[in-house]
Design a protein around this motif. Structure first.
Motif, PDB file in Angstrom:
ATOM      1  N   ARG A  96       4.827 -13.483  -1.319  1.00 14.21           N
ATOM      2  CA  ARG A  96       3.397 -13.790  -1.143  1.00 14.21           C
ATOM      3  C   ARG A  96       2.636 -12.635  -0.498  1.00 14.21           C
ATOM      4  O   ARG A  96       1.424 -12.517  -0.654  1.00 14.21           O
ATOM      5  CB  ARG A  96       3.244 -15.025  -0.250  1.00 14.21           C
ATOM      6  N   ALA A  97       3.334 -11.805   0.255  1.00 17.78           N
ATOM      7  CA  ALA A  97       2.664 -10.699   0.946  1.00 17.78           C
ATOM      8  C   ALA A  97       3.103  -9.347   0.368  1.00 17.78           C
ATOM      9  O   ALA A  97       3.093  -8.336   1.062  1.00 17.78           O
ATOM     10  CB  ALA A  97       2.970 -10.763   2.439  1.00 17.78           C
ATOM     11  N   THR A  98       3.490  -9.357  -0.894  1.00 16.82           N
ATOM     12  CA  THR A  98       3.961  -8.139  -1.555  1.00 16.82           C
ATOM     13  C   THR A  98       2.975  -7.747  -2.658  1.00 16.82           C
ATOM     14  O   THR A  98       2.677  -8.553  -3.548  1.00 16.82           O
ATOM     15  CB  THR A  98       5.361  -8.388  -2.177  1.00 16.82           C
ATOM     16  N   LEU A  99       2.451  -6.520  -2.580  1.00 19.90           N
ATOM     17  CA  LEU A  99       1.468  -6.069  -3.573  1.00 19.90           C
ATOM     18  C   LEU A  99       2.164  -5.670  -4.876  1.00 19.90           C
ATOM     19  O   LEU A  99       3.356  -5.361  -4.891  1.00 19.90           O
ATOM     20  CB  LEU A  99       0.686  -4.862  -3.037  1.00 19.90           C
ATOM     21  N   ASN A 100       1.390  -5.635  -5.958  1.00 20.69           N
ATOM     22  CA  ASN A 100       1.973  -5.257  -7.247  1.00 20.69           C
ATOM     23  C   ASN A 100       2.078  -3.739  -7.420  1.00 20.69           C
ATOM     24  O   ASN A 100       2.920  -3.264  -8.174  1.00 20.69           O
ATOM     25  CB  ASN A 100       1.134  -5.813  -8.407  1.00 20.69           C
ATOM     26  N   LYS A 101       1.196  -2.999  -6.751  1.00 21.68           N
ATOM     27  CA  LYS A 101       1.182  -1.546  -6.984  1.00 21.68           C
ATOM     28  C   LYS A 101       1.442  -0.766  -5.701  1.00 21.68           C
ATOM     29  O   LYS A 101       1.091  -1.219  -4.615  1.00 21.68           O
ATOM     30  CB  LYS A 101      -0.187  -1.133  -7.519  1.00 21.68           C
ATOM     31  N   GLU A 102       1.975   0.451  -5.889  1.00 24.14           N
ATOM     32  CA  GLU A 102       2.231   1.309  -4.731  1.00 24.14           C
ATOM     33  C   GLU A 102       0.975   2.058  -4.298  1.00 24.14           C
ATOM     34  O   GLU A 102       0.793   2.344  -3.127  1.00 24.14           O
ATOM     35  CB  GLU A 102       3.311   2.333  -5.072  1.00 24.14           C
ATOM     36  N   GLU A 109     -10.079  -3.006  -6.580  1.00 19.59           N
ATOM     37  CA  GLU A 109     -10.894  -3.718  -5.591  1.00 19.59           C
ATOM     38  C   GLU A 109     -11.564  -4.959  -6.180  1.00 19.59           C
ATOM     39  O   GLU A 109     -12.015  -5.832  -5.431  1.00 19.59           O
ATOM     40  CB  GLU A 109     -11.926  -2.774  -4.937  1.00 19.59           C
ATOM     41  N   VAL A 110     -11.611  -5.060  -7.522  1.00 21.62           N
ATOM     42  CA  VAL A 110     -12.208  -6.271  -8.116  1.00 21.62           C
ATOM     43  C   VAL A 110     -11.185  -7.055  -8.934  1.00 21.62           C
ATOM     44  O   VAL A 110     -11.506  -8.109  -9.501  1.00 21.62           O
ATOM     45  CB  VAL A 110     -13.442  -5.917  -9.008  1.00 21.62           C
ATOM     46  N   ALA A 111      -9.943  -6.568  -8.995  1.00 18.79           N
ATOM     47  CA  ALA A 111      -8.916  -7.260  -9.803  1.00 18.79           C
ATOM     48  C   ALA A 111      -8.559  -8.592  -9.155  1.00 18.79           C
ATOM     49  O   ALA A 111      -8.499  -8.700  -7.929  1.00 18.79           O
ATOM     50  CB  ALA A 111      -7.672  -6.386  -9.910  1.00 18.79           C
ATOM     51  N   ILE A 114      -3.774  -9.627 -10.237  1.00 23.61           N
ATOM     52  CA  ILE A 114      -2.602  -9.063  -9.551  1.00 23.61           C
ATOM     53  C   ILE A 114      -2.863  -9.094  -8.049  1.00 23.61           C
ATOM     54  O   ILE A 114      -4.008  -9.240  -7.627  1.00 23.61           O
ATOM     55  CB  ILE A 114      -2.320  -7.585  -9.976  1.00 23.61           C
ATOM     56  N   LYS A 115      -1.756  -8.946  -7.276  1.00 19.25           N
ATOM     57  CA  LYS A 115      -1.952  -8.918  -5.811  1.00 19.25           C
ATOM     58  C   LYS A 115      -2.215  -7.469  -5.397  1.00 19.25           C
ATOM     59  O   LYS A 115      -1.401  -6.581  -5.656  1.00 19.25           O
ATOM     60  CB  LYS A 115      -0.712  -9.464  -5.102  1.00 19.25           C
ATOM     61  N   THR A 116      -3.391  -7.261  -4.822  1.00 18.52           N
ATOM     62  CA  THR A 116      -3.756  -5.912  -4.375  1.00 18.52           C
ATOM     63  C   THR A 116      -3.998  -5.940  -2.871  1.00 18.52           C
ATOM     64  O   THR A 116      -4.044  -7.007  -2.255  1.00 18.52           O
ATOM     65  CB  THR A 116      -5.069  -5.432  -5.048  1.00 18.52           C
ATOM     66  N   PHE A 117      -4.215  -4.755  -2.333  1.00 16.59           N
ATOM     67  CA  PHE A 117      -4.582  -4.657  -0.918  1.00 16.59           C
ATOM     68  C   PHE A 117      -5.838  -5.485  -0.636  1.00 16.59           C
ATOM     69  O   PHE A 117      -5.953  -6.141   0.398  1.00 16.59           O
ATOM     70  CB  PHE A 117      -4.833  -3.179  -0.565  1.00 16.59           C
ATOM     71  N   PHE A 118      -6.771  -5.497  -1.625  1.00 20.22           N
ATOM     72  CA  PHE A 118      -8.078  -6.116  -1.391  1.00 20.22           C
ATOM     73  C   PHE A 118      -8.013  -7.645  -1.380  1.00 20.22           C
ATOM     74  O   PHE A 118      -8.761  -8.288  -0.663  1.00 20.22           O
ATOM     75  CB  PHE A 118      -9.084  -5.630  -2.447  1.00 20.22           C
TER      76      PHE A 118
END
Ligand code: NAD
Length: 275
Positions: A96-102, A109-111, A114-118
């Motif tokens: 749940r706290a793992t992003l999709n991209k490095e 920022e608008v996606a 996927i799970k992003t930093f934003f």
């Protein structure tokens, strides 16, 4: 039997690394108290220890719930006595706290697919942060009074993330950074009170909490290949390879002047620049 009748409380003891810690301390004569939110897994380990002639008992409790820790502590005091060794092993990351991209890519920022930093959810971040840091803090608050001026030992479990954060897992990285920092803080706080506080920072070991990042349908992920390239020994660690460090840190003769350190056991990961 260096630990004859010492009482060792281990949180997360139903898991891969801490079940190995539990069996090791039991084989040195300790009475091992296994705490886990999953009581069945802790009980299975306790049963194995007892079958092998050791002393153990499992309790179900969450390291995030101080009143459940206090209730279990009262039972342990009644059934066994005061804790001599505390291992704060409950912890880990969560998908749940793992992003999709490095790395950031345009549009992240608008996606929302996927799970992003934003869009990383505050509750998901807090869950992982709390499990590792607050779980260590609360368990130490409840069990450390037993150890005051009795040569007590607290061992926390940190991670490579504490030295340099890993990509994709900002909450786990922040949490383990905090665990290492708290280890130093608590070591100083208890330095004149007869409790030594240290941490072990394992490199990469395949366990339940990280399996989904390392393997997909049994096949190593790209992340696994990266980890193994960044580990000079070129392999994952085996749980038993942590035990020498564990036995050294719990032994008041062997490490009696050692407090406030974080020991990497990592096949060279933390020493390698990548070149
Ligand atoms: P694991 O998933 O096998 O074990 C973790 C255990 O903690 C599980 O049995 C789980 O039920 C228990 N747990 C989870 N939430 C709990 C809660 N709220 N209260 C009580 N128990 C709870 O994983 P592991 O890798 O053996 O993890 C042990 C420790 O080692 C963790 O702190 C982890 O962060 C750390 N660590 C692991 C690695 C690795 O490569 N596996 C590397 C560095 C650090």
């Amino acid at each position: 039997m260096k630990l004859n009748n010492k009482i060792a409380v281990i949180s997360g003891a139903g898991g891969v690394l801490c079940s190995s810690f539990a069996k090791c301390l039991a084989s040195e004569g300790a009475v091992v108290i296994l705490l886990d939110i999953n009581k069945d897994s802790a009980e299975a380990v306790a049963n194995e220890i007892i079958k092998d002639g050791g002393k153990a008992k499992a309790y179900g409790c969450s390291v995030l719930d101080k009143s459940s820790l206090e209730a279990v502590h009262a039972e342990i005091l009644r059934d066994f006595g005061k804790c001599d060794i505390l291992i704060n092993g409950a912890g880990g990351n969560s998908p749940r706290a793992t992003l999709n991209k490095e790395y950031y890519e345009e549009g992240d920022e608008v996606a929302n697919d996927i799970k992003t930093f934003f869009n990383l959810d505050k509750d998901d971040f807090t869950f992982v942060f709390d499990l590792n840091l607050m779980g260590t803090l609360l368990t130490s608050q409840v069990f450390s009074p037993d150890m005051l001026n009795r040569d007590g030992v607290i061992i926390n479990v940190s991670s490579m993330n504490a030295f340099r954060p890993l990509t994709k897992i900002p909450a786990y990285s922040a949490a383990k950074g905090a665990v290492s920092n708290f280890t130093e803080w608590l070591a100083v706080y208890f330095a004149k009170a007869g409790i030594r506080v240290n941490a072990i920072a394992p490199g990469f070991f395949v366990t339940k909490q990280n399996e989904s990042l390392l393997f997909k349908d049994g096949v190593p992920t790209a992340r696994t290949e990266k980890i193994l390239r960044a580990t000079p020994m070129g392999r994952f660690g085996k749980p038993e390879e942590l035990l020498g460090t564990l036995l050294w840190l719990v032994d008041n003769n062997a490490s009696g002047f050692v407090t406030g350190i974080v020991v990497p056991v990592d096949g060279g990961f933390s020493a390698y620049s990548g070149v």
